[in-house]
Design a protein around this motif. Structure first.
Motif, PDB file in Angstrom:
ATOM      1  N   ASN A  74       0.809  -1.227   0.000  1.00  0.00           N
ATOM      2  CA  ASN A  74       0.000   0.000   0.000  1.00  0.00           C
ATOM      3  C   ASN A  74       0.835   1.267   0.000  1.00  0.00           C
ATOM      4  OD1 ASN A  74      -2.483  -1.350  -0.022  1.00  0.00           O
ATOM      5  ND2 ASN A  74      -2.368  -1.654   2.196  1.00  0.00           N
ATOM      6  N   GLN A  75       1.976   1.225  -0.654  1.00  0.00           N
ATOM      7  CA  GLN A  75       2.808   2.416  -0.741  1.00  0.00           C
ATOM      8  C   GLN A  75       2.177   3.389  -1.722  1.00  0.00           C
ATOM      9  OE1 GLN A  75       4.821   2.962   1.386  1.00  0.00           O
ATOM     10  NE2 GLN A  75       5.750   1.064   2.025  1.00  0.00           N
ATOM     11  N   THR A  76       2.297   4.650  -1.405  1.00  0.00           N
ATOM     12  CA  THR A  76       1.732   5.669  -2.280  1.00  0.00           C
ATOM     13  C   THR A  76       2.784   6.141  -3.270  1.00  0.00           C
ATOM     14  OG1 THR A  76       2.426   7.446  -0.828  1.00  0.00           O
ATOM     15  CG2 THR A  76       0.238   6.482  -0.415  1.00  0.00           C
ATOM     16  N   PHE A  77       2.331   6.856  -4.268  1.00  0.00           N
ATOM     17  CA  PHE A  77       3.244   7.450  -5.240  1.00  0.00           C
ATOM     18  C   PHE A  77       4.222   8.391  -4.535  1.00  0.00           C
ATOM     19  CE2 PHE A  77       4.622  10.595  -8.264  1.00  0.00           C
ATOM     20  CZ  PHE A  77       5.042   9.794  -9.304  1.00  0.00           C
ATOM     21  N   ASP A  78       3.731   9.144  -3.549  1.00  0.00           N
ATOM     22  CA  ASP A  78       4.596  10.070  -2.817  1.00  0.00           C
ATOM     23  C   ASP A  78       5.703   9.337  -2.080  1.00  0.00           C
ATOM     24  OD1 ASP A  78       3.173  12.241  -3.708  1.00  0.00           O
ATOM     25  OD2 ASP A  78       1.865  12.310  -1.956  1.00  0.00           O
ATOM     26  N   PHE A  79       5.402   8.129  -1.604  1.00  0.00           N
ATOM     27  CA  PHE A  79       6.436   7.343  -0.933  1.00  0.00           C
ATOM     28  C   PHE A  79       7.531   6.987  -1.935  1.00  0.00           C
ATOM     29  CE2 PHE A  79       8.482   3.657   0.898  1.00  0.00           C
ATOM     30  CZ  PHE A  79       8.700   4.098   2.191  1.00  0.00           C
ATOM     31  N   PHE A  80       7.125   6.629  -3.156  1.00  0.00           N
ATOM     32  CA  PHE A  80       8.111   6.318  -4.199  1.00  0.00           C
ATOM     33  C   PHE A  80       9.043   7.511  -4.421  1.00  0.00           C
ATOM     34  CE2 PHE A  80       8.967   7.137  -8.752  1.00  0.00           C
ATOM     35  CZ  PHE A  80      10.025   6.254  -8.892  1.00  0.00           C
ATOM     36  N   THR A  81       8.487   8.695  -4.625  1.00  0.00           N
ATOM     37  CA  THR A  81       9.345   9.851  -4.902  1.00  0.00           C
ATOM     38  C   THR A  81      10.201  10.211  -3.687  1.00  0.00           C
ATOM     39  OG1 THR A  81       7.534  11.389  -4.424  1.00  0.00           O
ATOM     40  CG2 THR A  81       7.915  10.828  -6.736  1.00  0.00           C
ATOM     41  N   SER A  82       9.720   9.925  -2.485  1.00  0.00           N
ATOM     42  CA  SER A  82      10.523  10.230  -1.289  1.00  0.00           C
ATOM     43  C   SER A  82      11.753   9.325  -1.195  1.00  0.00           C
ATOM     44  CB  SER A  82       9.681  10.102  -0.019  1.00  0.00           C
ATOM     45  OG  SER A  82       9.471   8.738   0.317  1.00  0.00           O
ATOM     46  N   GLU A  83      11.733   8.193  -1.895  1.00  0.00           N
ATOM     47  CA  GLU A  83      12.867   7.268  -1.898  1.00  0.00           C
ATOM     48  C   GLU A  83      14.017   7.793  -2.764  1.00  0.00           C
ATOM     49  OE1 GLU A  83      12.822   4.661   0.161  1.00  0.00           O
ATOM     50  OE2 GLU A  83      11.497   3.129  -0.633  1.00  0.00           O
ATOM     51  N   LEU A  84      13.721   8.723  -3.670  1.00  0.00           N
ATOM     52  CA  LEU A  84      14.762   9.283  -4.531  1.00  0.00           C
ATOM     53  C   LEU A  84      15.505  10.356  -3.738  1.00  0.00           C
ATOM     54  CD1 LEU A  84      12.638   9.615  -7.781  1.00  0.00           C
ATOM     55  CD2 LEU A  84      14.298   7.821  -7.236  1.00  0.00           C
ATOM     56  N   LYS A  85      16.806  10.214  -3.664  1.00  0.00           N
ATOM     57  CA  LYS A  85      17.615  11.156  -2.891  1.00  0.00           C
ATOM     58  C   LYS A  85      17.933  12.385  -3.752  1.00  0.00           C
ATOM     59  CE  LYS A  85      17.997   8.083   0.423  1.00  0.00           C
ATOM     60  NZ  LYS A  85      16.691   7.488   0.349  1.00  0.00           N
TER      61      LYS A  85
END
Length: 138
Positions: free
Chosen positions: A48-59
């Motif tokens: 249930n990860q959100t799209f925002d979680f994906f972008t937060s993984e990018l440093k």
């Protein structure tokens, strides 16, 4: 090409995403010894990860590649595209940007079935709206 090899795990994880619909996204990086491309993180769809979680993984200061199983709505109904993202932020080290750029073909060629390719240097270019515009462009 940089001579950096693609780890078999990269292809396995990609096939799990593409065929098994197991992953929501995968983040790839070059190993610390700079000899191969490895899976840094593969996040399962069920988490249930959100799209925002994906972008937060990018440093904001490190290059990466990512494959994202992007779901979106159209007037014809729900759609889906597998996106390959080259993440090379402005603040990343020049050497890092160079090795990621020269190694991109190795990883890209070993992942058949990509629906859209995105080059991003800042978070605006990987926003939901930016990717949606890219995948729906005719």
């Amino acid at each position: 090409s940089s001579g950096v090899q693609v780890s078999p795990n990269c292809i396995t994880a990609f096939n799990d995403l593409k065929l098994g619909k197991k992953h929501y996204y995968i983040i790839y990086k070059i190993s610390d010894d700079q000899t191969e491309i490895v899976v840094e993180k593969a996040v399962e769809k069920s988490s249930n990860q959100t799209f925002d979680f994906f972008t937060s993984e990018l440093k904001s200061d490190e290059c990466r590649w990512a494959v994202l199983d992007f779901d979106y709505e159209t007037t014809e109904g729900p759609r889906n595209k597998i996106c390959f993202i080259t993440w090379a932020p402005e603040s990343a080290k020049i050497r890092s940007k160079m090795i990621y750029a020269s190694s991109k073909d190795s990883i890209r060629k070993s992942l058949p079935g990509i629906g859209a390719e995105i080059q991003a240097t800042d978070f605006d270019e990987v926003s939901h709206e930016a990717i949606l515009e890219k995948v729906t462009r005719k």
